[in-house]
Design an enzyme around this catalytic site. Structure first.
Site, PDB file in Angstrom:
ATOM      1  N   HIS A 138       0.882  -1.174   0.000  1.00 36.44           N
ATOM      2  CA  HIS A 138       0.000   0.000   0.000  1.00 36.44           C
ATOM      3  C   HIS A 138       0.919   1.223   0.000  1.00 36.44           C
ATOM      4  O   HIS A 138       2.025   1.174   0.546  1.00 36.44           O
ATOM      5  CB  HIS A 138      -0.830  -0.046   1.281  1.00 36.44           C
ATOM      6  N   ASP A 215       3.004  -4.218   8.108  1.00 34.00           N
ATOM      7  CA  ASP A 215       1.820  -3.403   7.894  1.00 34.00           C
ATOM      8  C   ASP A 215       0.636  -4.349   8.063  1.00 34.00           C
ATOM      9  O   ASP A 215       0.331  -5.143   7.169  1.00 34.00           O
ATOM     10  CB  ASP A 215       1.870  -2.801   6.477  1.00 34.00           C
ATOM     11  N   GLN A 218      -4.564  -4.780   7.008  1.00 31.74           N
ATOM     12  CA  GLN A 218      -5.581  -5.717   6.508  1.00 31.74           C
ATOM     13  C   GLN A 218      -5.513  -7.064   7.222  1.00 31.74           C
ATOM     14  O   GLN A 218      -6.360  -7.919   6.982  1.00 31.74           O
ATOM     15  CB  GLN A 218      -5.400  -5.952   4.997  1.00 31.74           C
ATOM     16  N   LYS A 241     -10.381  -0.217  10.519  1.00 32.16           N
ATOM     17  CA  LYS A 241     -10.525  -1.453   9.740  1.00 32.16           C
ATOM     18  C   LYS A 241     -10.849  -2.648  10.638  1.00 32.16           C
ATOM     19  O   LYS A 241     -11.020  -3.760  10.162  1.00 32.16           O
ATOM     20  CB  LYS A 241      -9.253  -1.727   8.938  1.00 32.16           C
ATOM     21  N   CYS A 379      -4.790   2.259  -3.740  1.00 32.56           N
ATOM     22  CA  CYS A 379      -3.569   2.778  -3.097  1.00 32.56           C
ATOM     23  C   CYS A 379      -2.390   1.823  -3.270  1.00 32.56           C
ATOM     24  O   CYS A 379      -1.502   1.747  -2.414  1.00 32.56           O
ATOM     25  CB  CYS A 379      -3.778   3.065  -1.608  1.00 32.56           C
TER      26      CYS A 379
HETATM   27  N1  PMP Z   1      -1.813  -0.550   4.555  1.00 32.15           N
HETATM   28  C1  PMP Z   1      -2.801  -1.267   4.020  1.00 32.15           C
HETATM   29  C2  PMP Z   1      -2.531  -2.670   3.561  1.00 32.15           C
HETATM   30  C3  PMP Z   1      -4.074  -0.706   3.900  1.00 32.15           C
HETATM   31  O1  PMP Z   1      -5.064  -1.433   3.353  1.00 32.15           O
HETATM   32  C4  PMP Z   1      -4.303   0.605   4.353  1.00 32.15           C
HETATM   33  C5  PMP Z   1      -5.664   1.260   4.210  1.00 32.15           C
HETATM   34  N2  PMP Z   1      -6.298   1.030   3.000  1.00 32.15           N
HETATM   35  C6  PMP Z   1      -3.233   1.306   4.913  1.00 32.15           C
HETATM   36  C7  PMP Z   1      -1.999   0.701   4.992  1.00 32.15           C
HETATM   37  C8  PMP Z   1      -3.379   2.709   5.409  1.00 32.15           C
HETATM   38  O2  PMP Z   1      -4.272   2.753   6.483  1.00 32.15           O
HETATM   39  P1  PMP Z   1      -4.760   4.161   7.048  1.00 32.15           P
HETATM   40  O3  PMP Z   1      -5.258   4.946   5.869  1.00 32.15           O
HETATM   41  O4  PMP Z   1      -5.850   3.798   8.006  1.00 32.15           O
HETATM   42  O5  PMP Z   1      -3.600   4.805   7.702  1.00 32.15           O
END
Ligand code: PMP
Length: 422
Positions: A138, A215, A218, A241, A379
């Site tokens: 991401h 990270d 998910q 999430k 993203c």
């Molecule tokens: N890493 C992953 C794998 C994600 O799916 C996301 C959110 N889509 C993020 C990082 C970023 O999370 P946040 O926008 O809540 O900081």
């Protein structure tokens, strides 16, 4: 009990024996119409919906104990501090950390990665050093490392991904050398659903004394996080999430690293004492929590953890796996579908293309039918555009409250899209 009543209850329960329809009563947002149709919310990887227990925990906080934390000697402030710190303890238990010193409240995964990149990465990287991420990151776990490497004249390397959307592990092993100072990888891919072999990655890295960040944005909604089992050095996830509120997240980091790291933000709360000449930083974890924190967010996250504990990860996995299998089957039957991300080990995320249809057009038509899916790069632009050479995908991501009937509605929607556009 009457036989028709028993039959109805049996029908309402999924094969796992879990009563998803009863659970849906706890999510008021699911009981509404969008464009005249009952909403089908399949964008859970972007953010999932909140149960009443989480919503109420936030309004109860404002109705009864709203006050700033760690500061006042008055009763309301003490109660707010107790509730805030109780939430931290819930998180500690949730991720199986040794100490609350290792649990830092952040605004989300993005801030967690930035904190580690700036406070830790800055201090360990030198010119010519290497940082490893993967091709499926991401942007949140890619851009901070890219900026850091550029600043330090270091090199950012990517673990390659195969066509099925899995990390190519023997290529990863070949990438390890003395110059690698940090590895940061996504635990579960938000755009492909792949569950990565993070324990194996950490074992390989630790043999070479390389710290690893996960990270877990998910992963936390689907899998039990256990920082002791994985032995990760840093791990970040977002409250929104995991059925919690937005604007709150967690960074777990081993105490030995946090002790040495400098604060990434400074101001009130993170200090022990300040004179006109110098500042003594606060103890862990407060050293990394400058300013008034997101108190109601932490309390809401605590309530979300209680919710997950009540449901149990066994039920979550069983229900989501059933939905994933059913979605693969139903979408396959619709015909003309190309799945992007067919890893053996997957969470309940299905990325796909409808032959001859742009994902945005499909998303717009599905929305008219009340079906919320995600379209685009999710993203992960380098993965979708450079690795898979696509302009985007359609992503349906399932949570514990989704039903097979909703997947049937998605399949019907796809047939309609095809009828209109192909
Ligand atoms: N890493 C992953 C794998 C994600 O799916 C996301 C959110 N889509 C993020 C990082 C970023 O999370 P946040 O926008 O809540 O900081």
């Amino acid at each position: 009990m009457q036989s028709d009543v028993i039959e109805n209850i049996a029908k309402r329960k999924s094969q796992t024996g879990f009563d998803v329809y009863k659970l849906r009563d706890e999510f008021p947002i699911l009981n509404q119409k969008v464009h005249g149709n009952p909403v089908v919310y399949l964008d859970n990887a972007a953010t999932n919906q909140k149960p009443l227990s989480v919503i109420n925990s936030i309004s109860d906080y404002y109705k009864t104990i709203n006050s700033n934390v760690h500061r006042g000697v008055h009763s309301l402030s003490e109660k707010a501090t107790e509730a805030y710190e109780a939430a931290r303890e819930k998180v500690r238990e949730f991720v199986n950390a040794d100490s609350i010193k290792e649990i830092i409240f952040t605004s989300g995964t993005t801030e967690g990665v930035n904190l580690v990149a700036y406070s830790f990465g800055e201090s360990i990287l030198n010119e010519g050093d290497e940082v490893i991420v993967s091709q499926m990151e991401h942007h949140s776990n890619l851009v901070p490392w890219q900026i850091l490497c550029e600043k330090k004249n270091a090199v950012l390397k990517y673990i390659p991904v195969n066509d099925a959307g899995e990390l190519i592990m023997n290529e990863f092993e070949k990438m390890i050398n003395d110059k690698v100072k940090m590895i940061s990888v996504v635990y579960v891919s938000n755009s492909l659903g792949t569950i990565n072999p993070v324990k194996e990655i950490i074992e390989i890295a630790h043999k070479h004394n390389i710290p690893v960040m996960l990270d877990a944005a998910q992963a936390a909604p689907h899998l039990k996080i256990d920082v002791k089992y994985s032995d990760c050095d840093f791990l970040a996830f977002s409250g929104h999430k995991v059925f919690g509120p937005t604007g709150i997240g967690i960074l777990y980091a081993k105490e030995k690293f946090l002790e040495k790291m400098l604060p990434y933000k400074s101001g009130g709360e993170m200090i022990k004492s300040v004179t006109y000449n110098e500042t003594v930083f606060n103890d862990l974890p407060y050293k990394f929590e400058a300013g008034t924190p997101n108190i109601e967010g932490a309390i809401g996250l605590g309530a979300a953890i209680d919710f997950i504990k009540r449901i149990g990860y066994e039920n979550i996995s069983a229900q989501e796996n059933e939905l994933l299998d059913y979605a693969n089957e139903k979408l396959g039957e619709a015909g003309g579908i190309r799945f992007i991300g067919t890893a053996k080990n997957k969470a309940s995320v299905v990325s796909f293309l409808i032959e001859g249809v742009h994902p945005y057009d499909a998303g717009t038509i599905l929305d008219q039918m009340g079906i919320a899916v995600r379209t685009g790069f999710h993203c992960t632009q380098p993965l979708i555009e450079q690795r898979y050479k696509l302009t985007g995908t359609i992503r349906a991501s399932f949570s514990i409250y989704n039903t097979k009937e909703e997947i049937d509605r998605l399949a019907e929607g796809i047939l309609k899209v095809k009828k209109m556009l192909v």
